[in-house]
Write a protein that holds these residues in place. Structure first.
Motif, mmCIF file in Angstrom:
data_model
loop_
_atom_site.group_PDB
_atom_site.id
_atom_site.type_symbol
_atom_site.label_atom_id
_atom_site.label_comp_id
_atom_site.label_asym_id
_atom_site.label_seq_id
_atom_site.Cartn_x
_atom_site.Cartn_y
_atom_site.Cartn_z
ATOM 1 N N LEU A 1 0.811 -1.214 0.000
ATOM 2 C CA LEU A 1 0.000 0.000 0.000
ATOM 3 C C LEU A 1 0.850 1.272 0.000
ATOM 4 C CD1 LEU A 1 -2.631 -0.942 2.739
ATOM 5 C CD2 LEU A 1 -2.779 -1.353 0.273
ATOM 6 N N ASN A 2 0.286 2.335 -0.538
ATOM 7 C CA ASN A 2 0.781 3.677 -0.244
ATOM 8 C C ASN A 2 -0.372 4.440 0.422
ATOM 9 O OD1 ASN A 2 -0.993 4.407 -2.252
ATOM 10 N ND2 ASN A 2 0.554 5.219 -3.642
ATOM 11 N N PHE A 3 -0.162 5.709 0.757
ATOM 12 C CA PHE A 3 -1.188 6.421 1.523
ATOM 13 C C PHE A 3 -2.500 6.524 0.742
ATOM 14 C CE2 PHE A 3 -3.307 10.244 3.184
ATOM 15 C CZ PHE A 3 -3.388 9.882 4.528
ATOM 16 N N LYS A 4 -2.411 6.659 -0.583
ATOM 17 C CA LYS A 4 -3.602 6.806 -1.411
ATOM 18 C C LYS A 4 -4.499 5.581 -1.337
ATOM 19 C CE LYS A 4 -4.991 7.940 -6.162
ATOM 20 N NZ LYS A 4 -4.523 8.311 -7.508
ATOM 21 N N THR A 5 -3.886 4.375 -1.273
ATOM 22 C CA THR A 5 -4.686 3.161 -1.172
ATOM 23 C C THR A 5 -4.971 2.772 0.279
ATOM 24 O OG1 THR A 5 -2.632 1.893 -1.407
ATOM 25 C CG2 THR A 5 -3.970 2.203 -3.387
ATOM 26 N N PHE A 6 -4.074 3.160 1.178
ATOM 27 C CA PHE A 6 -4.269 2.812 2.590
ATOM 28 C C PHE A 6 -5.493 3.499 3.182
ATOM 29 C CE2 PHE A 6 -3.670 4.574 6.878
ATOM 30 C CZ PHE A 6 -3.699 3.405 7.637
ATOM 31 N N MET A 7 -5.646 4.812 2.934
ATOM 32 C CA MET A 7 -6.665 5.583 3.647
ATOM 33 C C MET A 7 -8.085 5.096 3.366
ATOM 34 S SD MET A 7 -6.516 7.794 5.948
ATOM 35 C CE MET A 7 -7.869 8.394 6.944
ATOM 36 N N PRO A 8 -8.504 4.933 2.091
ATOM 37 C CA PRO A 8 -9.878 4.444 1.873
ATOM 38 C C PRO A 8 -10.085 3.024 2.394
ATOM 39 C CG PRO A 8 -8.683 4.610 -0.205
ATOM 40 C CD PRO A 8 -7.845 5.286 0.824
ATOM 41 N N LEU A 9 -9.040 2.190 2.282
ATOM 42 C CA LEU A 9 -9.151 0.828 2.778
ATOM 43 C C LEU A 9 -9.283 0.813 4.299
ATOM 44 C CD1 LEU A 9 -9.157 -2.022 1.595
ATOM 45 C CD2 LEU A 9 -6.680 -2.110 1.956
ATOM 46 N N ASP B 1 -3.893 -7.773 6.582
ATOM 47 C CA ASP B 1 -2.438 -7.914 6.696
ATOM 48 C C ASP B 1 -1.725 -6.684 6.134
ATOM 49 O OD1 ASP B 1 -2.806 -10.404 7.791
ATOM 50 O OD2 ASP B 1 -2.446 -11.504 5.925
ATOM 51 N N TYR B 2 -2.220 -6.186 4.984
ATOM 52 C CA TYR B 2 -1.634 -4.977 4.396
ATOM 53 C C TYR B 2 -1.761 -3.792 5.352
ATOM 54 C CZ TYR B 2 -1.382 -7.136 -0.295
ATOM 55 O OH TYR B 2 -1.081 -7.923 -1.364
ATOM 56 N N LEU B 3 -2.959 -3.620 5.931
ATOM 57 C CA LEU B 3 -3.201 -2.500 6.838
ATOM 58 C C LEU B 3 -2.327 -2.588 8.083
ATOM 59 C CD1 LEU B 3 -7.104 -2.302 6.635
ATOM 60 C CD2 LEU B 3 -5.495 -0.605 5.760
ATOM 61 N N ALA B 4 -2.205 -3.799 8.636
ATOM 62 C CA ALA B 4 -1.393 -3.978 9.846
ATOM 63 C C ALA B 4 0.063 -3.635 9.561
ATOM 64 C CB ALA B 4 -1.516 -5.411 10.350
ATOM 65 N N LYS B 5 0.573 -4.058 8.413
ATOM 66 C CA LYS B 5 1.965 -3.767 8.067
ATOM 67 C C LYS B 5 2.168 -2.269 7.865
ATOM 68 C CE LYS B 5 4.117 -6.704 5.447
ATOM 69 N NZ LYS B 5 4.603 -7.482 4.270
ATOM 70 N N TYR B 6 1.205 -1.630 7.201
ATOM 71 C CA TYR B 6 1.321 -0.190 6.966
ATOM 72 C C TYR B 6 1.286 0.572 8.294
ATOM 73 C CZ TYR B 6 0.797 4.176 4.330
ATOM 74 O OH TYR B 6 1.000 5.411 3.786
ATOM 75 N N MET B 7 0.356 0.185 9.181
ATOM 76 C CA MET B 7 0.256 0.851 10.476
ATOM 77 C C MET B 7 1.532 0.664 11.298
ATOM 78 S SD MET B 7 -2.508 2.564 10.858
ATOM 79 C CE MET B 7 -2.429 2.790 12.634
ATOM 80 N N LYS B 8 2.120 -0.523 11.242
ATOM 81 C CA LYS B 8 3.357 -0.764 11.977
ATOM 82 C C LYS B 8 4.473 0.137 11.453
ATOM 83 C CE LYS B 8 6.439 -4.420 13.581
ATOM 84 N NZ LYS B 8 7.678 -3.708 13.257
ATOM 85 N N ASN B 9 4.545 0.292 10.140
ATOM 86 C CA ASN B 9 5.568 1.176 9.570
ATOM 87 C C ASN B 9 5.324 2.641 9.951
ATOM 88 O OD1 ASN B 9 6.973 -0.893 8.391
ATOM 89 N ND2 ASN B 9 6.308 -0.480 6.302
ATOM 90 N N ILE B 10 4.036 3.044 10.008
ATOM 91 C CA ILE B 10 3.720 4.419 10.416
ATOM 92 C C ILE B 10 4.206 4.661 11.839
ATOM 93 C CG2 ILE B 10 1.826 5.952 11.095
ATOM 94 C CD1 ILE B 10 0.293 5.039 8.680
ATOM 95 N N ARG B 11 3.930 3.728 12.726
ATOM 96 C CA ARG B 11 4.333 3.908 14.114
ATOM 97 C C ARG B 11 5.848 3.871 14.264
ATOM 98 N NH1 ARG B 11 -0.411 0.695 17.553
ATOM 99 N NH2 ARG B 11 -2.044 2.203 17.019
ATOM 100 N N THR B 12 6.490 3.084 13.460
ATOM 101 C CA THR B 12 7.950 3.085 13.469
ATOM 102 C C THR B 12 8.477 4.442 13.009
ATOM 103 O OG1 THR B 12 8.047 0.706 13.044
ATOM 104 C CG2 THR B 12 10.016 1.983 12.511
ATOM 105 N N MET B 13 7.841 5.002 11.977
ATOM 106 C CA MET B 13 8.222 6.342 11.499
ATOM 107 C C MET B 13 8.043 7.379 12.597
ATOM 108 S SD MET B 13 6.553 9.356 10.473
ATOM 109 C CE MET B 13 4.957 8.860 9.818
ATOM 110 N N GLU B 14 6.943 7.277 13.363
ATOM 111 C CA GLU B 14 6.707 8.225 14.443
ATOM 112 C C GLU B 14 7.781 8.092 15.531
ATOM 113 O OE1 GLU B 14 2.725 7.256 15.547
ATOM 114 O OE2 GLU B 14 1.815 8.506 13.997
#
Length: 408
Positions: free
Chosen positions: A330-338, A376-389
């Motif tokens: 995912l990127n942010f464009k596909t993550f947000m609506p999903l 699974d895609y959402l969980a991975k994206y969220m984990k990367n976001i929190r790592t970025m934070e």
């Protein structure tokens, strides 16, 4: 009254104590202020910043207290290390007040950089306020009291469940809600000194409160922040009086609404709360004849010096976090609506529930398979976001340590 304000090298405690024996001379006081704002084209002045002076005298004993709407007296900000010794020397030479009888306090105000007049003008204008206060000395009675204000500030270091802390700052995001365990303590006390003229009117209110004034104002520009607005409330309600704010221990404190994204940043709101709470305490104070005594104590305050060790620890944590980042579809464009679909209906995020029922009735599980893949895609994206934070916070912590190391 406890004056909990520290200079960079000296603690000056001014004690006003009731007079039980005949005083050799009455306590006298005078107050004045000077505008120390920078005036130049393009710099918006929402409300001026001041150097306010309170001079107390009894017999041969004199004290000057100067409260300034600035970040610090030396060290950081626009007031240089030369300011305090130059001001004290001039006050001693022209007014006969010893250097160790001069307390200069910064409100720790955070308006835009380059908001003050020049160094020479800072010294001249601060001295002018002291001189006018000195020249206006008149007999006063004094009284002290305490108030309380709990609605403005909180401890900015959040306590996390893993035993660490996380500082609330604009330069890094806040931690996930589920990892926060508690908030730390703050000091809500307002210490008040009230000085009344012989006719019963109030000449000055000196009030002490621990806070961190960096809310600013909606349209930006130079401002004295909420201590200035608090003083305005006090002065509006006590005609002829000057309100003088003295900063307490304002380090690990932040305004409660510091990161609120639902309203404009407006320090007038906090200022009115503080002003009204201070005014309530002032009105409960009774004044009487008093003696002036001055106590000086030199304190040795060691600074931490383990900068390299702490930076190395952050670097190690940084490396571990970087290594934990994983590739993702995912990127942010596909993550947000999903993400919104799964948030609205976790059981049937892809379509209406009857589509899921219809699919199951004919023995298909296409929807369930797609949902699990997307989870699974959402969980991975969220984990990367929190790592970025986390990485953002670490970068800010390292930069802060480097800045303190440079000051050392």
């Amino acid at each position: 009254m406890r004056l909990r304000s520290f200079g960079f090298a000296l603690l000056l405690a001014i004690l006003i104590v009731p007079t039980f024996a005949q005083a050799p001379a009455p306590l006298r006081a005078g107050a004045a202020k000077s505008d120390i704002s920078r005036v130049e084209e393009g710099l918006r002045i929402n409300d001026p910043v001041y150097a306010k002076a309170l001079v107390l005298a009894q017999g041969d004993t004199k004290v000057a207290i100067i409260a300034m709407d600035v970040t610090a007296i030396g060290g950081i900000g626009e007031v240089t290390d030369a300011f305090l010794p130059e001001l004290r020397a001039r006050i001693e030479a022209e007014l006969g007040i010893p250097p160790l009888h001069v307390l200069v306090n910064a409100s720790h105000n955070h308006p835009p950089l380059n908001f003050l007049c020049s160094h020479e003008e800072q010294v001249a204008r601060a001295f002018d306020a002291v001189k006018r206060a000195h020249d206006a000395l008149e007999p006063v009675t004094a009284g002290t009291g305490e108030g309380e204000e709990k609605r403005i500030s909180m401890n900015r270091t959040l306590r996390l469940k893993d035993g660490t802390g996380w500082t609330i700052r604009h330069s890094n995001p806040c931690p996930p809600d589920e990892v926060v365990e508690s908030v730390g303590p703050v000091d809500p006390e307002i210490g008040v000194l009230r000085l009344d003229r012989a006719d019963g009117s109030t000449l000055a209110v000196l009030y002490n409160f621990a806070c961190h004034p960096y809310v600013t104002v909606p349209e930006g520009g130079v401002t004295s922040d909420y201590p200035g607005f608090a003083s305005e409330v006090i002065e509006d309600n006590l005609p002829g009086a000057m309100a003088i704010f003295i900063q307490g221990a304002g380090g690990d404190i932040t305004p409660i609404l510091y990161k609120d994204v639902n309203r404009a940043r407006d320090s007038a709101v906090e200022g009115r709360l503080l002003g009204l709470s201070t005014l309530k305490a002032v009105r409960a104070v009774a004044t009487e004849p008093a003696d002036l005594k001055v106590i000086n104590e030199a304190l040795r305050l060691p600074r931490k010096a383990d900068f390299e060790e702490r930076i190395a620890a952050f670097k190690e944590e940084e490396a571990q976090l970087l290594a934990s980042l994983r590739g993702m579809s995912l990127n942010f464009k596909t993550f947000m609506p999903l993400y919104m679909k799964h948030l609205m209906d976790p059981e049937h995020p892809l379509d209406y529930s009857y589509r899921y029922l219809q699919s199951a009735s004919i023995g298909e599980n296409e929807f369930s398979l797609i949902d699990q893949q997307n989870r699974d895609y959402l969980a991975k994206y969220m984990k990367n976001i929190r790592t970025m934070e986390e990485l953002t916070r670490i970068q800010d912590d390292i930069a802060t340590l480097r800045r303190h190391q440079k000051i050392n």
